[in-house]
Motif scaffolding. Structure first.
Motif, mmCIF file in Angstrom:
data_model
loop_
_atom_site.group_PDB
_atom_site.id
_atom_site.type_symbol
_atom_site.label_atom_id
_atom_site.label_comp_id
_atom_site.label_asym_id
_atom_site.label_seq_id
_atom_site.Cartn_x
_atom_site.Cartn_y
_atom_site.Cartn_z
ATOM 1 N N VAL A 14 3.948 3.900 -2.274
ATOM 2 C CA VAL A 14 4.874 3.163 -1.412
ATOM 3 C C VAL A 14 5.483 1.963 -2.145
ATOM 4 N N GLY A 15 4.624 1.171 -2.779
ATOM 5 C CA GLY A 15 5.096 -0.054 -3.418
ATOM 6 C C GLY A 15 5.993 0.225 -4.614
ATOM 7 N N GLY A 16 5.544 1.100 -5.516
ATOM 8 C CA GLY A 16 6.303 1.392 -6.725
ATOM 9 C C GLY A 16 7.667 1.993 -6.397
ATOM 10 N N LEU A 17 7.683 2.903 -5.435
ATOM 11 C CA LEU A 17 8.945 3.577 -5.100
ATOM 12 C C LEU A 17 9.912 2.627 -4.381
ATOM 13 N N THR A 18 9.370 1.788 -3.511
ATOM 14 C CA THR A 18 10.237 0.819 -2.816
ATOM 15 C C THR A 18 10.826 -0.158 -3.823
#
Ligand SMILES: Cc1cc2nc3c(=O)[nH]c(=O)nc-3n(C[C@H](O)[C@H](O)[C@H](O)COP(=O)(O)OP(=O)(O)OC[C@H]3O[C@@H](n4cnc5c(N)ncnc54)[C@H](O)[C@@H]3O)c2cc1C
Length: 284
Positions: A14-18
């Motif tokens: 979630v974090g990396g892609l956002t």
């Protein structure tokens, strides 16, 4: 050959892609290196309906991740890879990175978004299930006796799901139930066998099941929370003498050890980190 990017993101959940989406919007170049062969992290295969996401009343983890992934250029993502080596690039003021898949990268900023892993005090075993995930319990059948260990929301939710699947469930909490009032009420309504065990837990694990306090179960399912990934600590170079992480390195999401890990917090952090990086690169 070495690829040059402004930001190397370690972890494609979630974090990396956002963060990648934000960086794209800000016109910054990035790469993601993801340990698994797929993007999206543990939510990528989760059929649970997500909670705490206003505006998304009934979306599963899988569908939520698919919506995020639709905005990502996956050509910039290195799958089945990990960082193996980092060196400081004095001339370029950045980092020279070696990946496990043989690729070399040079990046101005590093962002670690490696999430957290479920914890268990027991040695890994076929009959011991660790952490939430419908796929982890999908093979259990009607009549299986399951010992659910843990007293939080995950334990409560899985005790209810397992009972609905037809399993016979005993839920064991150390001192008191910590699950939310709503789940506690559901446990009572479902008449889940809830017991308190105190500190000692002499679990006996065999190939055919587990045994505790003289009772036998087909499986133990452990929901003792999460431990933030330590993926950055294996590179001492990233830390100064005061043990603070370099100003060119960022840690976000569950890996930053929030007291209440969740998607919105992670995505908010990603937005802040993106803006901080953009600001720093503009001044570099
Ligand atoms: C089953 C489940 C249900 C959940 N339900 C909800 C919910 O309903 N609502 C809510 O708000 N939150 C929920 N959460 C929590 C939420 O998913 C997390 O807070 C969020 O995913 C954190 O994002 P992250 O990017 O920090 O970590 P993750 O999404 O876990 O992503 C981390 C990524 O890093 C990769 N990685 C790990 N180590 C390395 C390495 N060394 N090198 C390269 N890559 C690496 C992993 O493979 C993974 O892809 C749930 C979590 C789970 C597991």
């Amino acid at each position: 050959m070495t690829d040059n990017v402004e930001v190397l993101i370690i972890g494609g959940g979630v974090g990396g892609l956002t963060l990648a989406q934000w960086l794209t919007g800000l016109g910054r170049s990035w790469r993601i290196v993801e340990r698994e062969a797929y993007l999206g992290g543990p939510l990528a295969h989760s059929q649970y309906v997500l909670k705490w996401i206003p505006g998304w009343p009934a979306v599963s983890g899988r569908d939520y991740m698919a919506a995020i992934l639709a905005g990502i250029d996956t050509a910039h993502c290195e799958l089945s890879g990990e960082l193996t080596q980092i060196e400081m690039d004095e001339i370029d003021q950045g980092w020279r990175c070696q990946l496990s898949n043989g690729r070399a990268m040079r990046a101005k900023k590093l962002v670690f978004a490696c999430g957290a892993a479920p914890v268990s005090p027991f040695a890994p075993a076929e009959r011991v299930i660790v952490g939430p995930g419908l796929q982890k319990i999908a093979h259990l059948q009607t009549g299986h006796r399951v010992l659910v260990l843990g007293g939080g929301d995950n334990a409560a939710e899985h005790a209810l799901i397992l009972q609905e699947m037809g399993c016979s469930v005993v839920m064991l909490v150390r001192s008191a139930l910590r699950a939310s009032a709503v789940l506690a009420q559901q446990l009572r309504a479902a008449q889940i066998d809830l017991r308190v065990h105190g500190d000692a837990l002499p679990l006996n694990v065999s190939a055919s099941g587990v045994e505790l306090f003289g009772e036998s179960y087909d499986y133990a399912a452990v929901y003792y929370g999460y431990q933030p990934s330590t993926a950055a600590t294996v590179f001492p170079l990233l830390y100064g003498p005061d043990q603070r992480i370099s100003r060119d390195v960022f840690i976000l999401g569950d890996m930053s050890g929030p007291s209440y890990p969740n998607i919105l917090l992670t995505q908010g952090q990603a937005a802040v980190v993106a803006k901080q990086i953009d600001h720093a690169l503009s001044g570099d």
